[in-house]
Scaffold this motif. Sequence first.
Motif, PDB file in Angstrom:
ATOM      1  N   CYS A 224       0.169 -12.926  -4.165  1.00 28.81           N
ATOM      2  CA  CYS A 224       1.271 -11.949  -4.169  1.00 28.81           C
ATOM      3  C   CYS A 224       0.781 -10.593  -4.643  1.00 28.81           C
ATOM      4  O   CYS A 224       1.537  -9.626  -4.651  1.00 28.81           O
TER       5      CYS A 224
ATOM      6  N   LEU B  34       1.842  -8.475   1.965  1.00 27.20           N
ATOM      7  CA  LEU B  34       1.044  -9.204   0.986  1.00 27.20           C
ATOM      8  C   LEU B  34       0.422 -10.431   1.625  1.00 27.20           C
ATOM      9  O   LEU B  34       0.962 -10.988   2.592  1.00 27.20           O
TER      10      LEU B  34
ATOM     11  N   ILE C 234      -0.684  -2.659  -7.157  1.00 29.93           N
ATOM     12  CA  ILE C 234       0.251  -3.383  -6.282  1.00 29.93           C
ATOM     13  C   ILE C 234       1.575  -3.679  -7.008  1.00 29.93           C
ATOM     14  O   ILE C 234       2.648  -3.412  -6.458  1.00 29.93           O
TER      15      ILE C 234
ATOM     16  N   LYS D 198       5.219  -2.321  -5.846  1.00 34.34           N
ATOM     17  CA  LYS D 198       6.358  -3.221  -5.629  1.00 34.34           C
ATOM     18  C   LYS D 198       7.614  -2.679  -6.302  1.00 34.34           C
ATOM     19  O   LYS D 198       8.725  -2.881  -5.813  1.00 34.34           O
TER      20      LYS D 198
ATOM     21  N   MET E 290       7.965  -2.623  -1.636  1.00 37.16           N
ATOM     22  CA  MET E 290       7.009  -1.532  -1.434  1.00 37.16           C
ATOM     23  C   MET E 290       7.429  -0.663  -0.255  1.00 37.16           C
ATOM     24  O   MET E 290       7.883  -1.181   0.756  1.00 37.16           O
TER      25      MET E 290
ATOM     26  N   GLN F  57      -4.293  -7.323   4.533  1.00 39.35           N
ATOM     27  CA  GLN F  57      -5.429  -6.688   5.208  1.00 39.35           C
ATOM     28  C   GLN F  57      -6.709  -6.737   4.366  1.00 39.35           C
ATOM     29  O   GLN F  57      -7.812  -6.607   4.897  1.00 39.35           O
ATOM     30  N   GLU F  58      -6.568  -6.912   3.049  1.00 41.52           N
ATOM     31  CA  GLU F  58      -7.762  -7.071   2.212  1.00 41.52           C
ATOM     32  C   GLU F  58      -8.462  -8.397   2.498  1.00 41.52           C
ATOM     33  O   GLU F  58      -9.635  -8.567   2.171  1.00 41.52           O
TER      34      GLU F  58
ATOM     35  N   ARG G 201     -10.085 -10.081  -8.890  1.00 36.85           N
ATOM     36  CA  ARG G 201      -9.687  -8.939  -8.067  1.00 36.85           C
ATOM     37  C   ARG G 201      -9.855  -7.605  -8.798  1.00 36.85           C
ATOM     38  O   ARG G 201     -10.310  -6.628  -8.226  1.00 36.85           O
TER      39      ARG G 201
ATOM     40  N   LYS H 173      -9.843   0.663   5.036  1.00 38.38           N
ATOM     41  CA  LYS H 173     -10.885   0.015   4.225  1.00 38.38           C
ATOM     42  C   LYS H 173     -12.245   0.532   4.665  1.00 38.38           C
ATOM     43  O   LYS H 173     -12.925  -0.076   5.489  1.00 38.38           O
TER      44      LYS H 173
ATOM     45  N   GLU I 219       1.881  -5.234   8.411  1.00 39.92           N
ATOM     46  CA  GLU I 219       1.996  -3.850   7.973  1.00 39.92           C
ATOM     47  C   GLU I 219       0.949  -3.600   6.882  1.00 39.92           C
ATOM     48  O   GLU I 219       0.368  -4.539   6.355  1.00 39.92           O
ATOM     49  N   GLY I 220       0.795  -2.334   6.518  1.00 39.99           N
ATOM     50  CA  GLY I 220      -0.101  -2.016   5.400  1.00 39.99           C
ATOM     51  C   GLY I 220       0.336  -2.738   4.142  1.00 39.99           C
ATOM     52  O   GLY I 220      -0.480  -3.249   3.383  1.00 39.99           O
ATOM     53  N   ARG I 221       1.649  -2.795   3.918  1.00 38.82           N
ATOM     54  CA  ARG I 221       2.173  -3.350   2.666  1.00 38.82           C
ATOM     55  C   ARG I 221       2.336  -4.862   2.678  1.00 38.82           C
ATOM     56  O   ARG I 221       2.768  -5.430   1.677  1.00 38.82           O
TER      57      ARG I 221
ATOM     58  N   MET J  30      -2.313  -9.255  -3.566  1.00 43.36           N
ATOM     59  CA  MET J  30      -3.422  -8.882  -2.698  1.00 43.36           C
ATOM     60  C   MET J  30      -2.829  -8.584  -1.328  1.00 43.36           C
ATOM     61  O   MET J  30      -1.986  -9.345  -0.834  1.00 43.36           O
ATOM     62  N   LEU J  31      -3.249  -7.495  -0.744  1.00 45.66           N
ATOM     63  CA  LEU J  31      -2.728  -7.145   0.579  1.00 45.66           C
ATOM     64  C   LEU J  31      -3.369  -8.034   1.637  1.00 45.66           C
ATOM     65  O   LEU J  31      -4.550  -8.365   1.557  1.00 45.66           O
TER      66      LEU J  31
ATOM     67  N   GLU K 144       6.335   1.476   2.897  1.00 45.53           N
ATOM     68  CA  GLU K 144       5.229   1.253   3.833  1.00 45.53           C
ATOM     69  C   GLU K 144       4.168   2.352   3.651  1.00 45.53           C
ATOM     70  O   GLU K 144       4.470   3.492   3.285  1.00 45.53           O
ATOM     71  N   PHE K 145       2.922   1.958   3.858  1.00 44.25           N
ATOM     72  CA  PHE K 145       1.813   2.914   3.821  1.00 44.25           C
ATOM     73  C   PHE K 145       0.783   2.465   4.838  1.00 44.25           C
ATOM     74  O   PHE K 145       0.817   1.330   5.326  1.00 44.25           O
ATOM     75  N   GLU K 146      -0.128   3.361   5.121  1.00 44.55           N
ATOM     76  CA  GLU K 146      -1.246   3.021   5.997  1.00 44.55           C
ATOM     77  C   GLU K 146      -2.356   2.450   5.131  1.00 44.55           C
ATOM     78  O   GLU K 146      -2.621   2.948   4.042  1.00 44.55           O
ATOM     79  N   PHE K 147      -3.023   1.404   5.606  1.00 48.25           N
ATOM     80  CA  PHE K 147      -4.108   0.778   4.849  1.00 48.25           C
ATOM     81  C   PHE K 147      -5.419   1.044   5.566  1.00 48.25           C
ATOM     82  O   PHE K 147      -5.541   0.795   6.768  1.00 48.25           O
TER      83      PHE K 147
END
Lengths: 261, 161
Positions: free
Chosen positions: B60, B22, A34, A38, A1, B65-66, A102, A8, B18-20, B62-63, A3-6
């Motif tokens: 694998c 897992l 997701i 990937k 992946m 941070q979630e 999910r 919530k 990181e954001g990504r 789910m992030l 990179e990105f900012e997350f």
Amino acid sequence: MYEFEFVKPATVGEAVAALAEEDAQALGGGQTLIPTLKQRLAMPSRLVSLSGITEMQGISDSGGVLTIGGAATHAAVAAGAASYPALAELASHIGDPAVRNRGTIGGSLANNDPAACYPAAALGSGATIVTNSREIEADDYFQGLFETALEEGEIITAVRFPVPEKANYQKFVQPASRFALVGVFVARFADGVRVAVTGASEEGVFRWREAEAALSANFAPDALDGLSVDAEGMIADLHGSKEYRAHLVAVMTKRAVAAAG
Amino acid sequence: MAKVSMTVNGKAASGEVEGRTLLSSFLRDTLGLTGTHVGCDTSQCGACVVHVDGKAVKSCTMLAQEADGSDVATIEGQANADGSLNVIQQAFQDHHGLQCGFCTPGMVMSAAALLKDNPKPTEAEIREYLEGNLCRCTGYHNIIKAILAASGQDVSAIAAE
């Protein structure tokens, strides 16, 4: 992946604001997004998770209309849509148990995979897709392969299903992916029958109007005798030819009518 | 980078992600809990199944941070307090429910999630529940048998294979 900012957010308003950034992308349950990230098929700068928004979680029933929050998981719908058993049953067979814990209804409808189950339920029920800014009838919402009426940054906050008198969903499972090779949702309302087909057409979910007319006159499997869909425009892949899928549409519709009683 | 904190197997755990990142990477690479396996990394095989707030998920897909603020359970937390195998793990051993063992952490976590909701599942219910857990060795037969046995049901009539 990449990179990105997350982020919530806790409210729909905050989510809409967070999605205003260029290349921001909403994240439902991530069960499609997701894997897509990937493979580096998408490169959002920011993912805006919708899973923390309480106002998008609930399932409520009033006056024959079932309202499901856009962030409700398949497992939540399977357990909570008791007033619409055909919908609960459909939700309970999407993917596998971990995916159902999910994946969300809003995510599925926003993605509009041509083989997903929920588009058939929404179109077959004549549902209303409620977003942060408007309400969209299912007939106007689905616009082809992975295409919907959603604008950039628009979020599905809820889906309203009118509960039919009788309904049933029959899925011919593609065994490796558990998506529908062909899935047919049949719903009988006081003013007529709706039939929605997923998995079959290159244009995504569609209504089989000929079958609707026949079933509205006589809600019985026999009413479909002699009816068929044109193989032209059906999906052809290693799992099945156009002709095979066209044949399955009629078979699964009959089974759905028989099961709906 | 962002900080995430969660409870993992009853203990507080935190780290920078990181954001990504897992959840599977956070568990394995940051916390060193390598019992959670990454088999396919495409959310099909189920070797990475853990419980997040009591629900089985594919870690694998789910992030990390979630899962911030969540209660996470992995295979490392499944044994009894004295270190002995729990009833599901013991049943897998007793009924030869594994061969190479790679899928076993996910199988055990999925079985635990199933038995929590459905303490006496039928064979058909077990097979359907394990749709998202792939095993390339056993042919599933002894896995099903182990889970039936772990639920306290008599498996003596089921032939050994």
